[in-house]
Write an enzyme that holds these catalytic residues in place. Structure first.
Site, PDB file in Angstrom:
ATOM      1  N   HIS A   1       0.881  -1.054  -0.136  1.00  0.00           N
ATOM      2  CA  HIS A   1       0.008   0.117   0.021  1.00  0.00           C
ATOM      3  C   HIS A   1       1.028   1.091  -0.149  1.00  0.00           C
ATOM      4  O   HIS A   1       2.282   1.194   0.134  1.00  0.00           O
ATOM      5  CB  HIS A   1      -0.837  -0.070   1.208  1.00  0.00           C
ATOM      6  CG  HIS A   1      -0.340  -0.095   2.540  1.00  0.00           C
ATOM      7  ND1 HIS A   1      -0.200  -1.281   3.359  1.00  0.00           N
ATOM      8  CD2 HIS A   1       0.545   0.908   3.006  1.00  0.00           C
ATOM      9  CE1 HIS A   1       0.457  -0.992   4.378  1.00  0.00           C
ATOM     10  NE2 HIS A   1       1.142   0.309   4.348  1.00  0.00           N
TER      11      HIS A   1
HETATM   12  C1  T46 Z   1       2.909   0.568   6.657  1.00  0.00           C
HETATM   13  C2  T46 Z   1       3.698  -0.527   6.917  1.00  0.00           C
HETATM   14  C3  T46 Z   1       5.242  -0.368   6.858  1.00  0.00           C
HETATM   15  C4  T46 Z   1      -3.602  -0.730  13.942  1.00  0.00           C
HETATM   16  O1  T46 Z   1      -4.662  -0.939  14.527  1.00  0.00           O
HETATM   17  N1  T46 Z   1      -2.770   0.485  14.126  1.00  0.00           N
HETATM   18  C5  T46 Z   1      -1.680   0.478  13.630  1.00  0.00           C
HETATM   19  O2  T46 Z   1      -1.276   1.485  14.073  1.00  0.00           O
HETATM   20  C6  T46 Z   1      -1.326  -0.318  12.465  1.00  0.00           C
HETATM   21  C7  T46 Z   1       0.015  -0.012  11.629  1.00  0.00           C
HETATM   22  C8  T46 Z   1      -2.101  -1.257  12.190  1.00  0.00           C
HETATM   23  N2  T46 Z   1      -3.153  -1.551  12.763  1.00  0.00           N
HETATM   24  C9  T46 Z   1      -3.949  -2.746  12.632  1.00  0.00           C
HETATM   25  C10 T46 Z   1      -4.845  -2.520  11.212  1.00  0.00           C
HETATM   26  C11 T46 Z   1      -4.672  -4.237  10.923  1.00  0.00           C
HETATM   27  O3  T46 Z   1      -5.797  -4.823  11.150  1.00  0.00           O
HETATM   28  O4  T46 Z   1      -3.174  -3.871  12.426  1.00  0.00           O
HETATM   29  C12 T46 Z   1      -3.669  -4.829  11.547  1.00  0.00           C
HETATM   30  C13 T46 Z   1      -2.312  -4.852  10.469  1.00  0.00           C
HETATM   31  O5  T46 Z   1      -2.037  -3.826   9.748  1.00  0.00           O
HETATM   32  P1  T46 Z   1      -1.859  -3.703   8.377  1.00  0.00           P
HETATM   33  O6  T46 Z   1      -2.197  -4.920   7.412  1.00  0.00           O
HETATM   34  O7  T46 Z   1      -1.859  -2.431   7.669  1.00  0.00           O
HETATM   35  O8  T46 Z   1      -0.129  -4.066   8.369  1.00  0.00           O
HETATM   36  P2  T46 Z   1       1.112  -4.090   7.162  1.00  0.00           P
HETATM   37  O9  T46 Z   1       2.292  -4.833   7.964  1.00  0.00           O
HETATM   38  O10 T46 Z   1       0.551  -4.442   5.798  1.00  0.00           O
HETATM   39  O11 T46 Z   1       1.378  -2.425   7.141  1.00  0.00           O
HETATM   40  C14 T46 Z   1       1.926  -1.525   8.340  1.00  0.00           C
HETATM   41  C15 T46 Z   1       1.452  -0.314   8.480  1.00  0.00           C
HETATM   42  O12 T46 Z   1      -0.193  -0.552   8.359  1.00  0.00           O
HETATM   43  C16 T46 Z   1       1.376   0.679   7.412  1.00  0.00           C
HETATM   44  O13 T46 Z   1       1.084   1.956   7.756  1.00  0.00           O
HETATM   45  O14 T46 Z   1       3.327   1.797   6.154  1.00  0.00           O
HETATM   46  O15 T46 Z   1       3.278  -1.440   7.995  1.00  0.00           O
END
Ligand code: T46
Length: 132
Positions: free
Chosen positions: A49
């Protein structure tokens, strides 16, 4: 694409190493949020993303992983494998994190609180967004 690599000065002595990160000094923005990922399933790719309005610094504080950054024109892959090294990622950059070692802990310092509406999770929409 200009991606800034940060080398943080470790305060080492005969007890070991300590890295301190201060906002607007070591980190070029006010840090509103810190999150980290660990126990990453082998072979998985995270991220996929971009953000409309978010600055981040990624540090693999234990183990290693790779990060692909894509500004819509160029793609670059970075290896993060040192706890005192980080990369700065501005908004409008597509990111993917992969090749996590089993012991990897990837820590991210972010300039904004979590906001799902800031995410662009579709690559074609990302290209349209940055060309606008
Ligand atoms: C990014 C990359 C490097 C939260 O509730 N709070 C938070 O601050 C974050 C980051 C995530 N979440 C929850 C949302 C989802 O249910 O944790 C779960 C996993 O998040 P996500 O699928 O977005 O994780 P990544 O590893 O794909 O992405 C993350 C960050 O979301 C993003 O901003 O730049 O790491």
């Amino acid at each position: 694409m200009e991606i800034k690599k940060y080398i943080f000065e470790p305060h080492g002595d005969d007890r070991g190493q300590l890295v301190a990160l201060e906002e607007l000094k070591d980190i070029p923005f006010d840090v509103k949020r810190v999150y980290y990922m660990y126990d990453t399933t082998p072979g998985v790719t995270r991220g996929k993303h971009a953000h409309k309005c978010l600055q981040q610094i990624m540090i693999c504080v234990h183990g290693s992983c790779k990060v692909l950054l894509d500004d819509g024109k160029e793609k670059e892959i970075f290896l993060l494998d040192k706890p005192n090294e980080g990369i700065y990622i501005s908004n409008d950059i597509w990111r993917e994190m992969f090749d996590f070692s089993t012991d990897a802990v990837l820590m991210v310092l972010a300039s904004e609180l979590y906001d799902e509406s800031d995410y662009i999770r579709d690559y074609n929409q990302f290209i349209e967004y940055i060309e606008r």
